[in-house]
Design an enzyme around this catalytic site. Structure first.
Site, short mmCIF file in Angstrom:
data_model
loop_
_atom_site.label_atom_id
_atom_site.label_comp_id
_atom_site.label_asym_id
_atom_site.label_seq_id
_atom_site.Cartn_x
_atom_site.Cartn_y
_atom_site.Cartn_z
N HIS A 177 9.25 4.10 -0.70
CA HIS A 177 9.42 2.71 -0.28
C HIS A 177 8.52 1.76 -1.07
O HIS A 177 8.94 0.68 -1.50
CB HIS A 177 9.12 2.61 1.22
N ILE A 196 0.86 -1.20 0.00
CA ILE A 196 0.00 0.00 0.00
C ILE A 196 0.89 1.24 0.00
O ILE A 196 1.79 1.36 0.84
CB ILE A 196 -0.95 -0.01 1.21
N PHE A 246 0.20 -14.41 -9.76
CA PHE A 246 0.65 -13.12 -9.22
C PHE A 246 -0.49 -12.47 -8.44
O PHE A 246 -1.34 -11.80 -9.01
CB PHE A 246 1.12 -12.23 -10.38
#
Ligand code: INI
Length: 156
Positions: free
Chosen positions: A91, A85, A116
């Site tokens: 990051h 998220i 996936f």
């Protein structure tokens, strides 16, 4: 008229051995993805004793663990499940990109299909939508894609 040869995967999972690799990070979402994948696979004939669930810390660890499982020769396919998220820093991009790239590389290097099931979303709300609510369940979609790919590869 010449017949066109068509190869399509049947969606029967009986007799397969499948590993689910799932991150603990954002487990409130990831546990829903696991539930969706298990439900899909068992409803398509996979015996519960032929499912192995492996938990990893975060999405970044998914490729390495998938590679070891794929190389073990013990699994016909793997479903990789996680949720990244977006936050206030870059990051997100590092984790999401490396996880996606790594999983694709494991597939190509080992020939073992990996579904996936890594959510990459801008918000928790978007993740919830994709984990068993209005946008479906991406754990189900990943399991379905892996199963179809296993059955396609068997015929080539
Ligand atoms: N891991 C996730 O699975 N999702 C995230 O959203 C996430 N964020 O945002 O940081 C995340 N980070 C942890 C990462 O995957 C590694 O586990 C960690 O960096 C240790 O190697």
């Amino acid at each position: 008229m010449l017949r066109i040869r068509t190869i399509e995967g049947q969606l029967s999972a009986g007799g397969l051995k499948i590993a689910l690799v799932a991150s603990r990070f954002n487990d409130i979402i990831v546990d829903r993805l696991i539930g969706g994948a298990v439900d899909y696979l068992t409803r398509h004939g996979l015996e519960r004793e032929n499912i192995c669930i492996v938990r990893v810390p975060g999405a970044f660890e998914l490729p390495l663990v998938c590679r070891k499982l794929a190389g073990s020769g013990s699994y016909n396919g793997i479903v990789a499940l996680g949720t990244v998220i977006r936050g206030a820093t870059p990051h997100f991009d590092f984790v999401a990109n490396e996880a996606a790239k790594g999983l694709a590389q494991v597939c190509l290097d080992t020939g073992v299909p990996i579904g996936f099931g890594l959510l990459t979303t801008d918000s928790l709300e978007q993740a919830v939508e994709r984990a068993g609510s209005k946008a479906g369940n991406k754990g189900v979609d990943a399991a379905a894609a892996m199963l179809e790919t296993i059955r396609v590869l068997e015929q080539i």
